[in-house]
Design an enzyme around this catalytic site. Structure first.
Site, PDB file in Angstrom:
ATOM      1  N   LYS A  11       0.694  -1.155  -0.006  1.00  0.00           N
ATOM      2  CA  LYS A  11      -0.112  -0.122   0.052  1.00  0.00           C
ATOM      3  C   LYS A  11       0.824   1.321   0.129  1.00  0.00           C
ATOM      4  O   LYS A  11       1.674   1.400   0.896  1.00  0.00           O
ATOM      5  CB  LYS A  11      -0.920  -0.096   1.121  1.00  0.00           C
ATOM      6  CG  LYS A  11      -2.107   0.989   1.104  1.00  0.00           C
ATOM      7  CD  LYS A  11      -3.088   0.317   2.337  1.00  0.00           C
ATOM      8  CE  LYS A  11      -4.486   0.945   2.013  1.00  0.00           C
ATOM      9  NZ  LYS A  11      -5.542   0.495   3.098  1.00  0.00           N
ATOM     10  N   ARG A  64     -25.349  -1.978   7.612  1.00  0.00           N
ATOM     11  CA  ARG A  64     -24.747  -3.337   7.579  1.00  0.00           C
ATOM     12  C   ARG A  64     -25.130  -4.258   8.629  1.00  0.00           C
ATOM     13  O   ARG A  64     -25.240  -5.243   8.498  1.00  0.00           O
ATOM     14  CB  ARG A  64     -23.275  -3.275   7.310  1.00  0.00           C
ATOM     15  CG  ARG A  64     -22.346  -4.509   6.917  1.00  0.00           C
ATOM     16  CD  ARG A  64     -22.655  -5.471   5.714  1.00  0.00           C
ATOM     17  NE  ARG A  64     -22.551  -4.861   4.609  1.00  0.00           N
ATOM     18  CZ  ARG A  64     -21.345  -5.056   4.091  1.00  0.00           C
ATOM     19  NH1 ARG A  64     -20.168  -5.244   4.553  1.00  0.00           N
ATOM     20  NH2 ARG A  64     -20.980  -4.152   2.784  1.00  0.00           N
ATOM     21  N   GLU A 116     -18.851  -5.471  10.763  1.00  0.00           N
ATOM     22  CA  GLU A 116     -19.592  -4.764  11.357  1.00  0.00           C
ATOM     23  C   GLU A 116     -21.011  -5.649  12.179  1.00  0.00           C
ATOM     24  O   GLU A 116     -21.266  -5.324  13.363  1.00  0.00           O
ATOM     25  CB  GLU A 116     -20.203  -3.377  10.833  1.00  0.00           C
ATOM     26  CG  GLU A 116     -19.552  -2.272  10.561  1.00  0.00           C
ATOM     27  CD  GLU A 116     -18.602  -2.390   9.368  1.00  0.00           C
ATOM     28  OE1 GLU A 116     -18.635  -3.605   8.590  1.00  0.00           O
ATOM     29  OE2 GLU A 116     -17.586  -1.427   9.175  1.00  0.00           O
TER      30      GLU A 116
HETATM   31  C1  LIG Z   1     -18.676  -2.034   5.504  1.00  0.00           C
HETATM   32  C2  LIG Z   1     -17.354  -1.035   5.441  1.00  0.00           C
HETATM   33  N1  LIG Z   1     -16.878  -0.841   6.527  1.00  0.00           N
HETATM   34  C3  LIG Z   1     -15.792   0.010   6.650  1.00  0.00           C
HETATM   35  C4  LIG Z   1     -15.356   0.564   5.489  1.00  0.00           C
HETATM   36  C5  LIG Z   1     -14.329   1.740   5.482  1.00  0.00           C
HETATM   37  N2  LIG Z   1     -12.989   1.364   4.845  1.00  0.00           N
HETATM   38  C6  LIG Z   1     -12.780   1.881   3.528  1.00  0.00           C
HETATM   39  S1  LIG Z   1     -11.394   1.242   2.720  1.00  0.00           S
HETATM   40  C7  LIG Z   1     -11.171   0.281   4.096  1.00  0.00           C
HETATM   41  C8  LIG Z   1      -9.889  -0.925   4.069  1.00  0.00           C
HETATM   42  C9  LIG Z   1     -10.178  -1.696   3.265  1.00  0.00           C
HETATM   43  O1  LIG Z   1      -9.082  -2.551   3.119  1.00  0.00           O
HETATM   44  P1  LIG Z   1      -8.688  -3.637   1.960  1.00  0.00           P
HETATM   45  O2  LIG Z   1      -9.913  -4.309   1.575  1.00  0.00           O
HETATM   46  O3  LIG Z   1      -7.706  -4.264   2.349  1.00  0.00           O
HETATM   47  O4  LIG Z   1      -8.287  -2.623   0.851  1.00  0.00           O
HETATM   48  P2  LIG Z   1      -6.966  -1.710   0.636  1.00  0.00           P
HETATM   49  O5  LIG Z   1      -7.418  -0.307   1.112  1.00  0.00           O
HETATM   50  O6  LIG Z   1      -5.968  -2.243   1.442  1.00  0.00           O
HETATM   51  O7  LIG Z   1      -6.783  -1.900  -0.917  1.00  0.00           O
HETATM   52  C10 LIG Z   1     -12.159   0.586   5.054  1.00  0.00           C
HETATM   53  C11 LIG Z   1     -12.256  -0.304   6.349  1.00  0.00           C
HETATM   54  C12 LIG Z   1     -16.088   0.457   4.398  1.00  0.00           C
HETATM   55  N3  LIG Z   1     -15.505   1.078   3.133  1.00  0.00           N
HETATM   56  N4  LIG Z   1     -17.025  -0.412   4.384  1.00  0.00           N
HETATM   57 MG   LIG Z   2      -5.554  -4.341   2.415  1.00  0.00          MG
END
Ligand SMILES: Cc1ncc(C[n+]2csc(CCOP(=O)(O)OP(=O)(O)O)c2C)c(N)n1
Ligand SMILES: [Mg+2]
Ligand SMILES: CC(=O)[C@@H](O)[C@H](O)COP(=O)(O)O
Length: 653
Positions: free
Chosen positions: A305, A419, A391
């Site tokens: 990242k 959710r 969640e």
């Molecule tokens: C249901 C939900 N909870 C929390 C979030 C907030 N959120 C946005 S991106 C993220 C992290 C996502 O991690 P990952 O799937 O590993 O993607 P990366 O950012 O590492 O590419 C979170 C928790 C969300 N978008 N949806």
């Molecule tokens: Mg990730």
């Protein structure tokens, strides 16, 4: 291979109309330059506008490889959440639109079907992509179009979400539906991804293809074990990349497939990886193999990242997951006032309460930093739980903690509470458990667009029996309400506040039970009922109207749902009641007040001001609130219109 000059590469590749065909035509030797140009472009444009820098820097090569191997939009490439979709947008003809990224009328910070036929999922809520892929693959098969690939890009964080496992259970059992899952494993959500899955992915990353003990050959079911692929088994396997994607000769593609001894292999997926997610030849090899396998397959890409931008790669907090306007040279924020946010006030107060209430525990769904719980976690590590992007689990795990004698505080963004609505309703409220939900980013959030506005929580929570909802108008009330919430043991409570600088304190003139009067007019013309941070604009509107001879009082219920009896009693003394909330008008506080007034047999008219009952596109919070009439000027205009509609209604009628 003809060398490609930098000029040609530059000229060809980031033009506003560059599409996947142009990317496919590029010689492999030009791709590292394309990746470098894209990274520089991302730092420049996201640094200027704000957005998701770290996630997109991490998927540059992955996005290039996806568009070279698959034929979007004939093949469907899906992204979970979509915050990592900028490179996909660059490669699908939108390079010229990044100057107004996430601004009203400009490029969305997520995928958008209005922008491109290459975009499908617009919802930014995590863990949905595999279910979309399952449905699309079924539709393709029913249409006799199984030759159209369905590719689902999912992050390691999103994979901790329950919906992913519901989908994997279906996808893995359907060899006739060849969905290609691309796991973008950068080991992080915001913070490092937690849990047993993260441990398993670490095992797969660290042991490479040798972790794939080819147990038995599929198909004939013969039990001839095979040496670990990718080792020096002499089976012709050779490593294509440093991380360890191994290569099988073509005969293996047609023959029965071995079963990888890992979570995904045992669930019925062919597993290809771990693949170096920044090594384009390995990525193209693995994705091409996945495409040609014609069966459910997981490509495990290992990425970094923030890759390629030192301030992001080295950022231990969240690798510049979501940033404001930056200095592209240093990565340092250009803005950042010293007015505390609602989140920081909450974070400090919760730590203080944690000292006084040993039963207090805190739960986050992979967002300790953004929700303010990180400080509580540092102070009380044994009483802090990060459950991953989960969640639903967070809420019912909180119910379990409450059954065990604790008072959990579950901090999530308001939009993500939806959710877990069933868990709030049936796992917490039905059991009258003392759980406090703290909903950050409530109301209009702005640049993150329709699926990020927290504009339905009052509507949802108003329907939950026994739920008490508090909405602070300023920092003092937030501290008060949080203390009252964690002291409430007869059932669940919720507090909500916006993504904004905390409002200046507004003192109360009178107190009636939970309700406070902020502005009092002798004439009982109009009662303005203000919810939370809209109290400031409401008081301003009242002052404006008073100067024009219209008597307006302003009340802040503080505990807004269920409607306090003191609010109903006050409302019945006025000729007109106007409610103001940063929530959809459909079923929020205003609707509850109107229903209470009607149930009391009164004909006092109630005008409900709130957000329109539709999805609101991205823009700034202030512009969207203004467009909805939720400013001092807008509120005053609405009061004048409401009075004009009912000039003769007397008090208490
Ligand atoms: C249901 C939900 N909870 C929390 C979030 C907030 N959120 C946005 S991106 C993220 C992290 C996502 O991690 P990952 O799937 O590993 O993607 P990366 O950012 O590492 O590419 C979170 C928790 C969300 N978008 N949806
Ligand atoms: Mg990730
Ligand atoms: C994609 C996602 O859900 C978040 O990263 C979103 O960008 C909200 O971020 P803020 O913390 O800036 O509100």
């Amino acid at each position: 291979m003809a060398s490609t000059s930098a000029t040609q590469t530059d000229g060809l590749l980031l033009d506003s109309d560059m599409g996947p065909e142009a990317v496919k035509r590029l010689p492999a030797g030009a791709l590292p330059l394309l990746a470098a140009r894209i990274r520089a472009f991302l730092v420049e444009k996201v640094g200027a506008a704000g957005g998701h820098l770290g996630p997109n820097l991490g998927v540059v090569e992955l996005s290039i490889a996806l568009h070279r191997v698959f034929d979007s939009p004939w093949d469907t490439v899906l992204f979970d959440i979509g915050h990592q979709g900028y490179v996909h947008k660059l490669l699908t003809g939108r390079a010229g639109r990044f100057d107004n990224l996430r601004q009203a009328g400009g490029l969305s910070g997520y995928l958008s079907r209005a922008e491109s036929s290459h975009d499908v999922i617009e919802n930014s809520h995590a863990s949905t992509v595999l279910s979309y892929a399952d449905g699309l693959a079924k539709a393709r098969r029913l249409a006799g179009e199984s030759d159209r690939a369905v590719v689902a890009v999912v992050g390691d964080g999103a994979l901790t979400g329950g919906m992913c496992w519901e989908a994997l259970n279906n996808l893995g059992a359907a060899p006739e539906r060849p969905v290609v899952i691309v796991l973008n494993d950068n080991m992080r959500s915001y913070a490092p991804t937690i849990g047993a899955l993260a441990d398993h992915l670490q095992h797969l990353r660290s042991t490479g293809p040798d972790s794939i003990d080819w147990l038995v050959e599929a198909g004939e079911g013969n039990n001839k074990p095979r040496a670990g692929a990718g080792s020096d088994s002499g089976d012709g396997a050779d490593r294509v990349s440093s991380v360890g994607h191994h290569r099988r000769d073509d005969s293996e593609l047609t023959g029965p497939l071995p079963v990888a001894r890992n979570l995904f292999g045992l669930l019925g997926f062919a597993y290809l990886g771990p693949v170096d997610g920044h090594h384009l030849p390995s990525l193209e090899e693995a994705l091409s193999m996945a495409r040609d396998l014609r069966r459910p397959v997981m490509v495990h890409a290992v990425t970094v990242k923030g890759r390629g931008f030192a301030p992001a790669e080295g950022d231990a907090a969240d690798c510049m997951h979501a940033v404001g306007v930056l200095d592209p040279a240093t990565g340092r924020p250009r803005t950042g006032g010293d007015v505390p946010s609602w989140t920081s006030v909450f974070a400090d107060e919760l730590c203080g309460l944690g000292e006084r209430h040993e039963d207090l525990v805190a739960i986050t769904a992979a967002m300790p930093g953004p929700t303010g719980l990180a400080r509580f976690g540092e102070r009380f590590p044994d009483r802090f739980f990060d459950v991953g992007i989960a969640e639903q689990h967070a809420v019912t795990s909180a119910a379990g903690l409450a059954l065990g004698g604790h008072h959990p505080v579950v901090a999530v963004y308001a939009t993500f509470l939806g959710r877990a609505f069933d868990q709030v309703l049936m796992d917490v409220a039905l059991h009258r458990l003392p759980v406090t939900f703290v909903l950050d980013r409530a109301g209009v959030t702005g640049p993150d667009g329709p699926s990020h506005h927290g504009m339905w929580d009052l509507t949802l929570l108003g329907a939950v029996p026994g739920m008490r909802v508090g909405v602070p108008r300023d920092a003092t009330r937030l501290r008060e309400l949080l203390g009252e919430a964690v002291a409430h043991s007869e059932g669940p409570t919720a507090l909500r506040f916006p993504k904004a600088s905390v409002s200046a304190d507004i003192p109360a003139l009178e107190r009636h039970g939970p309700l406070e009067v902020l502005h009092r007019s002798a004439a009982r013309d109009v009662l303005l009922v203000a919810v939370g941070s809209l109290a400031g604009p409401a008081v301003e509107a009242a002052q404006y109207l008073e100067e024009r001879g219209i008597g307006v009082s302003v009340a802040d219920p503080r505990w807004v749902l269920p409607v306090p009896p003191e609010l109903l009693e006050l409302a019945l003394q006025y000729r007109l009641v106007v409610t103001v909330e940063d929530n959809t008008r459909a079923g929020g506080l205003g609707t509850a007040v109107a229903r209470a007034v009607a149930d009391a047999g009164s004909r006092v008219p109630v005008r409900v001001l709130g957000l329109p009952g539709r999805f609101l596109s991205h823009g700034t919070r202030s512009d969207i609130l203004a467009a909805a009439g939720l400013t001092a000027k807008g509120i005053a205009s609405s009061v004048l219109r409401a009075r004009a509609d009912r000039p003769h209604v007397g008090a208490g009628q």
